[in-house]
Design a protein around this motif. Sequence first.
Motif, PDB file in Angstrom:
ATOM      1  N   PHE A  41       1.058  -1.368  -0.158  1.00 54.16           N
ATOM      2  CA  PHE A  41      -0.272   0.077   0.061  1.00 54.16           C
ATOM      3  C   PHE A  41       0.926   1.205   0.000  1.00 54.16           C
ATOM      4  N   TYR A  42       1.603   1.710   0.579  1.00 58.71           N
ATOM      5  CA  TYR A  42       2.372   2.601   0.708  1.00 58.71           C
ATOM      6  C   TYR A  42       3.717   2.492  -0.642  1.00 58.71           C
ATOM      7  N   GLU A  43       3.877   1.694  -0.818  1.00 63.14           N
ATOM      8  CA  GLU A  43       4.761   1.942  -2.373  1.00 63.14           C
ATOM      9  C   GLU A  43       3.407   1.926  -3.627  1.00 63.14           C
ATOM     10  N   ASN A  44       2.677   1.498  -3.367  1.00 61.12           N
ATOM     11  CA  ASN A  44       1.184   1.772  -4.542  1.00 61.12           C
ATOM     12  C   ASN A  44       0.912   3.539  -4.026  1.00 61.12           C
ATOM     13  N   CYS A  45       0.854   3.758  -3.072  1.00 58.83           N
ATOM     14  CA  CYS A  45       0.953   5.579  -2.114  1.00 58.83           C
ATOM     15  C   CYS A  45       1.940   6.109  -3.202  1.00 58.83           C
ATOM     16  N   ARG A  46       3.086   6.181  -3.204  1.00 60.02           N
ATOM     17  CA  ARG A  46       4.259   6.705  -3.210  1.00 60.02           C
ATOM     18  C   ARG A  46       4.099   6.722  -5.456  1.00 60.02           C
ATOM     19  N   ASN A  71       6.129  -0.871  13.429  1.00 53.90           N
ATOM     20  CA  ASN A  71       6.161  -2.043  12.024  1.00 53.90           C
ATOM     21  C   ASN A  71       5.618  -0.097  11.336  1.00 53.90           C
ATOM     22  N   THR A  72       5.124   0.521  11.571  1.00 53.33           N
ATOM     23  CA  THR A  72       4.405   1.177  10.317  1.00 53.33           C
ATOM     24  C   THR A  72       5.722   2.070  10.069  1.00 53.33           C
ATOM     25  N   TYR A  73       5.994   2.598  11.405  1.00 48.95           N
ATOM     26  CA  TYR A  73       8.007   3.393  10.666  1.00 48.95           C
ATOM     27  C   TYR A  73       8.922   2.796   9.766  1.00 48.95           C
ATOM     28  N   ALA A 117       9.879   3.977   6.580  1.00 46.09           N
ATOM     29  CA  ALA A 117      11.107   4.456   5.987  1.00 46.09           C
ATOM     30  C   ALA A 117      12.332   3.641   4.792  1.00 46.09           C
ATOM     31  N   GLN A 118      11.294   2.010   4.572  1.00 45.71           N
ATOM     32  CA  GLN A 118      11.494   0.802   3.699  1.00 45.71           C
ATOM     33  C   GLN A 118      11.296   1.745   2.344  1.00 45.71           C
ATOM     34  N   VAL A 119      10.390   2.880   2.570  1.00 44.22           N
ATOM     35  CA  VAL A 119       9.565   2.882   1.309  1.00 44.22           C
ATOM     36  C   VAL A 119      10.034   4.413   0.504  1.00 44.22           C
ATOM     37  N   TYR A 120       9.952   5.338   2.049  1.00 49.26           N
ATOM     38  CA  TYR A 120      10.339   6.872   0.960  1.00 49.26           C
ATOM     39  C   TYR A 120      11.686   6.979   1.860  1.00 49.26           C
ATOM     40  N   PRO A 121      11.940   8.316   0.754  1.00 57.42           N
ATOM     41  CA  PRO A 121      13.752   8.742   1.707  1.00 57.42           C
ATOM     42  C   PRO A 121      13.155   9.935   2.811  1.00 57.42           C
TER      43      PRO A 121
END
Lengths: 278, 278
Positions: free
Chosen positions: A170-175, A200-202, A206-210
């Motif tokens: 989900f976070y990757e698709n948001c990116r 977990n959220t953090y 942090a894995q998906v965004y700079p």
Amino acid sequence: MTWFAETLYPNVRQSFAIEQVLYQGRSDFQDVTVFKTKDFGRMLVLDGVVQTTERDEFVYHEMLTHLPLFAHGGVRRVLIIGGGDGGILEEVLKHPVERVVMVEIDAKVIEVSREWLPTICGRAFEDPRAEVVVADGAEFVAETTERFDLIIVDSSDPIGPAEILFAVPFYENCRRCLNPGGAMVVQSGVPFLQGEEAANTYRRLAQVYPHAGFYVAPVPTYYGGFMALGWGGFLDLKASAAAAAPRIAAAGLALHYYNAAIHAGAFALPEYLNARIG
Amino acid sequence: MTWFAETLYPNVRQSFAIEQVLYQGRSDFQDVTVFKTKDFGRMLVLDGVVQTTERDEFVYHEMLTHLPLFAHGGVRRVLIIGGGDGGILEEVLKHPVERVVMVEIDAKVIEVSREWLPTICGRAFEDPRAEVVVADGAEFVAETTERFDLIIVDSSDPIGPAEILFAVPFYENCRRCLNPGGAMVVQSGVPFLQGEEAANTYRRLAQVYPHAGFYVAPVPTYYGGFMALGWGGFLDLKASAAAAAPRIAAAGLALHYYNAAIHAGAFALPEYLNARIG
């Protein structure tokens, strides 16, 4: 006196004196109730968990909107995932945005909120800049070709229908849906009681965004001290206070929680939260 | 399952699942109870109101001690008014102070805390730098000839025995007991629910001291969002973050809430509190 006792945690509860049950029903996804409480005004409850109240909604809704909007400074297109009560939508529309898409999975929450919580959503649903899509937010960001400057995830907790909104895909698709310089913010629970979820959220953001992190605000009816608001993006929200301050002053919004000092101070995390994300 | 429901507010309650009642009695001033709770460890309750729990006491005790101590930087003598559970005393004694006088009106609270809450007071009561006086705090500051660098008021709410600790004559007597450059800090309730009390406290502190204000911290079991911590003195606590930061780093205390970022951020007040003191 009738009381409603929240059932979120097994061993600690908050309870509210109730004047009236305004609405009670079941949607395809969850139990939906609106109480008229004695001290917190009207209150929306989903599956036994307090979602928002007229009395304290401003803390959560102001912090999840004005902080990223003033940090960015040029947001034109906003995507809201969840947020069926319309509180986020109303706050976003106080800014000179061009278009806001709100994707809520549960049409019943929108319908009930429009009827019973007009002080929370205001006239937001009638604003021509707003489009409401009744759909799964995770599927929406996987498929849409639209791009946004800001994505706000106003979900329920990561159990039940909202679980998928706390996962890496989900976070990757948001990116993928963000314009350059864009960011997303997500409600991440109350870390004093839900510390694992915050961790977990953090890690995933942090894995998906700079840039990624938390800011905090204590919402009275989200029991347990600070709520953590997670953020990730191509913009460093934590470094945005100096840029935001003149924008906040120029906008002159009449707010009840957020201000320039709070913008800066909200990134100061207590040690018990730092320990979770260190 | 047995539950304890706090009776502080008529229309909103917090309740805790209880494993055991460890102590229940009545002092000359109030009902004194110690519960063993399921999720918050041991809990001290006075007249039906939660005073402290093993699980979250660190938020309140750290913020009422380390912030003013690191702001000042040279505190040698501390006066604690109230604080019978010993939590403030223990945190103060982590600093290289010479003498700490604790004036608690209710000997029973001290006795019960020493027996049932050893994780909160630690070995503070045995420290040779500490003197415990069982007396009325308001009378003590009216009569003592001692002078202090810091006065910490860890009282219950301004109803019942603690009422006098929220009045102007008490603040004036505290001022008389302060060394040059000294300050006092006072617990001032939860302004979201007790806004009138916060407003009164601020007005009185600002009338007595050249510098006065609030800083904030959300203590999970003090229901309702931020707790306001009032301060007044000859030292501007709000301007102290830059001076405090190297002192915090040099001391290297292992804490769970307070840190240099929190020191600065805690002075950012939400608009609903600014509106009360504006």
